[in-house]
Design an enzyme around this catalytic site. Structure first.
Site, mmCIF file in Angstrom:
data_model
loop_
_atom_site.group_PDB
_atom_site.id
_atom_site.type_symbol
_atom_site.label_atom_id
_atom_site.label_comp_id
_atom_site.label_asym_id
_atom_site.label_seq_id
_atom_site.Cartn_x
_atom_site.Cartn_y
_atom_site.Cartn_z
ATOM 1 N N TYR A 140 19.514 -22.340 -24.282
ATOM 2 C CA TYR A 140 20.325 -23.665 -24.078
ATOM 3 C C TYR A 140 20.449 -24.410 -25.603
ATOM 4 O O TYR A 140 19.400 -24.824 -25.645
ATOM 5 C CB TYR A 140 19.915 -24.387 -22.842
ATOM 6 C CG TYR A 140 20.674 -25.631 -22.773
ATOM 7 C CD1 TYR A 140 21.881 -25.796 -22.995
ATOM 8 C CD2 TYR A 140 20.011 -26.605 -21.768
ATOM 9 C CE1 TYR A 140 22.922 -26.871 -22.528
ATOM 10 C CE2 TYR A 140 20.997 -27.616 -21.255
ATOM 11 C CZ TYR A 140 22.257 -27.780 -21.526
ATOM 12 O OH TYR A 140 23.001 -28.812 -21.153
ATOM 13 N N LYS A 168 23.922 -20.939 -23.330
ATOM 14 C CA LYS A 168 24.697 -21.886 -23.126
ATOM 15 C C LYS A 168 24.954 -23.024 -24.107
ATOM 16 O O LYS A 168 23.944 -23.626 -24.623
ATOM 17 C CB LYS A 168 24.091 -22.772 -21.806
ATOM 18 C CG LYS A 168 24.917 -23.868 -21.302
ATOM 19 C CD LYS A 168 24.109 -24.730 -20.383
ATOM 20 C CE LYS A 168 24.830 -26.020 -19.611
ATOM 21 N NZ LYS A 168 24.056 -26.575 -18.739
#
Length: 298
Positions: A140, A168
């Site tokens: 992330y 992400k």
């Protein structure tokens, strides 16, 4: 038609809120019902204990209970991912191990926040968590919250690990992400609802969304349009969703506004939060209600 992107973590992910009772305890039954409703609406990945799940103010035993109970409710209908965010590496490792023990099927790992380590520190932190479990990993990258980027050289080193499969991306830099997915072979997932169409048009595998709480079906529709090569159709979905994206993500806090939307829709018994997050203002709620009505989501 070009080949579809690989999707190790599905295509429509929801960074799910954590429902709370009035006394601040986790409402497990509401979480189970919400997860099922999100999958019914088009989600195939449920992320628990992410930022939108108020991860900083929920604790490991609670996270494990939530994982077990939501997994039981989903009965294999969607992948269940656990957020593993901390600025304390030892704590992040414990969360990772505990999440696997509780039935988590994948991990979302971000760079440590607040203490702003060097890139070597970022790498070692993430690798310590990766090596503590046997689960597939989505990185992330959200420097706006962590205060530190995952730089190119660090990402390239991480991409060499066989269980680090995806990113992400909430950097806001689609051009950089396009170059990175080409260079590393990692799957990319949009972490910014306002850029979902842009990411998908550039070859991203899917989205991990906050706005999907109110309307996962439309993101599913957009992905189907992109997969079919109908970019004009997908763009039309993005245009239709823009007011909702603005209402939930445009100025307020995503976790706060997602809960308010679910409460207005009757899909969450309360919009309770844990401090330091507080309820939206009456003005924000009124504007959100009007948007949901216009979008035929009430």
């Amino acid at each position: 038609m070009s080949a579809l992107p690989s999707r190790s973590f599905g295509s429509v992910g929801v960074a799910m809120v954590t429902p709370f009772h009035q006394d601040g305890s986790i409402d497990v039954e509401a979480a189970q019902a919400l997860a099922v409703s999100l999958v019914d609406d088009g989600a195939d990945l449920i992320l628990l204990a992410g930022t939108t799940g108020e991860a900083p103010t929920t604790h490991l035993p609670e996270k494990q209970t939530l994982l077990r109970e939501v997994k039981d409710a989903l009965a294999g209908r969607a992948m269940l991912m656990a957020g593993v965010g901390s600025n304390d590496t030892a704590h992040a490792v414990r969360i990772g191990i505990g999440s696997q023990e509780a039935g988590g099927e994948a991990l979302l790992i971000n760079a440590p926040y607040y203490n702003r380590p060097s890139q070597e520190g970022v790498y070692q932190h993430i690798m310590a968590v990766v090596e503590a479990t046997d689960l597939p990993v989505m990185l992330y990258d959200i420097p706006g919250r962590t205060g530190v980027k995952i730089e190119d050289a660090t990402l390239d080193r991480l991409a060499a690990h066989e269980r680090i499969l995806a990113v992400k991306d909430a950097t806001g830099d689609v051009e950089q992400g396009f170059e990175r997915m080409e260079r590393t072979g990692l799957e990319y997932y949009s972490g910014d609802d306002g850029l979902n169409f842009a990411w998908l048009a550039h070859g991203a595998s899917g989205v991990v969304s906050v706005v999907a709480h109110a309307d996962a079906h439309s993101w599913r529709e957009m992905i189907q349009e992109v997969d079919a090569g109908d970019l004009s159709g997908a763009r039309a979905v993005a245009q239709r969703m823009r007011p909702l994206v603005r209402a939930i993500m445009g100025g307020g806090q995503g976790a706060v506004m997602a809960k308010e939307a679910l409460f207005l829709q009757g899909r969450l018994p309360s919009a309770n939060l844990r401090l330091p997050l507080v309820r939206a203002s009456e003005k924000e709620i009124t504007a959100l209600r009007e948007t949901l009505e216009v979008c035929n989501l009430l």
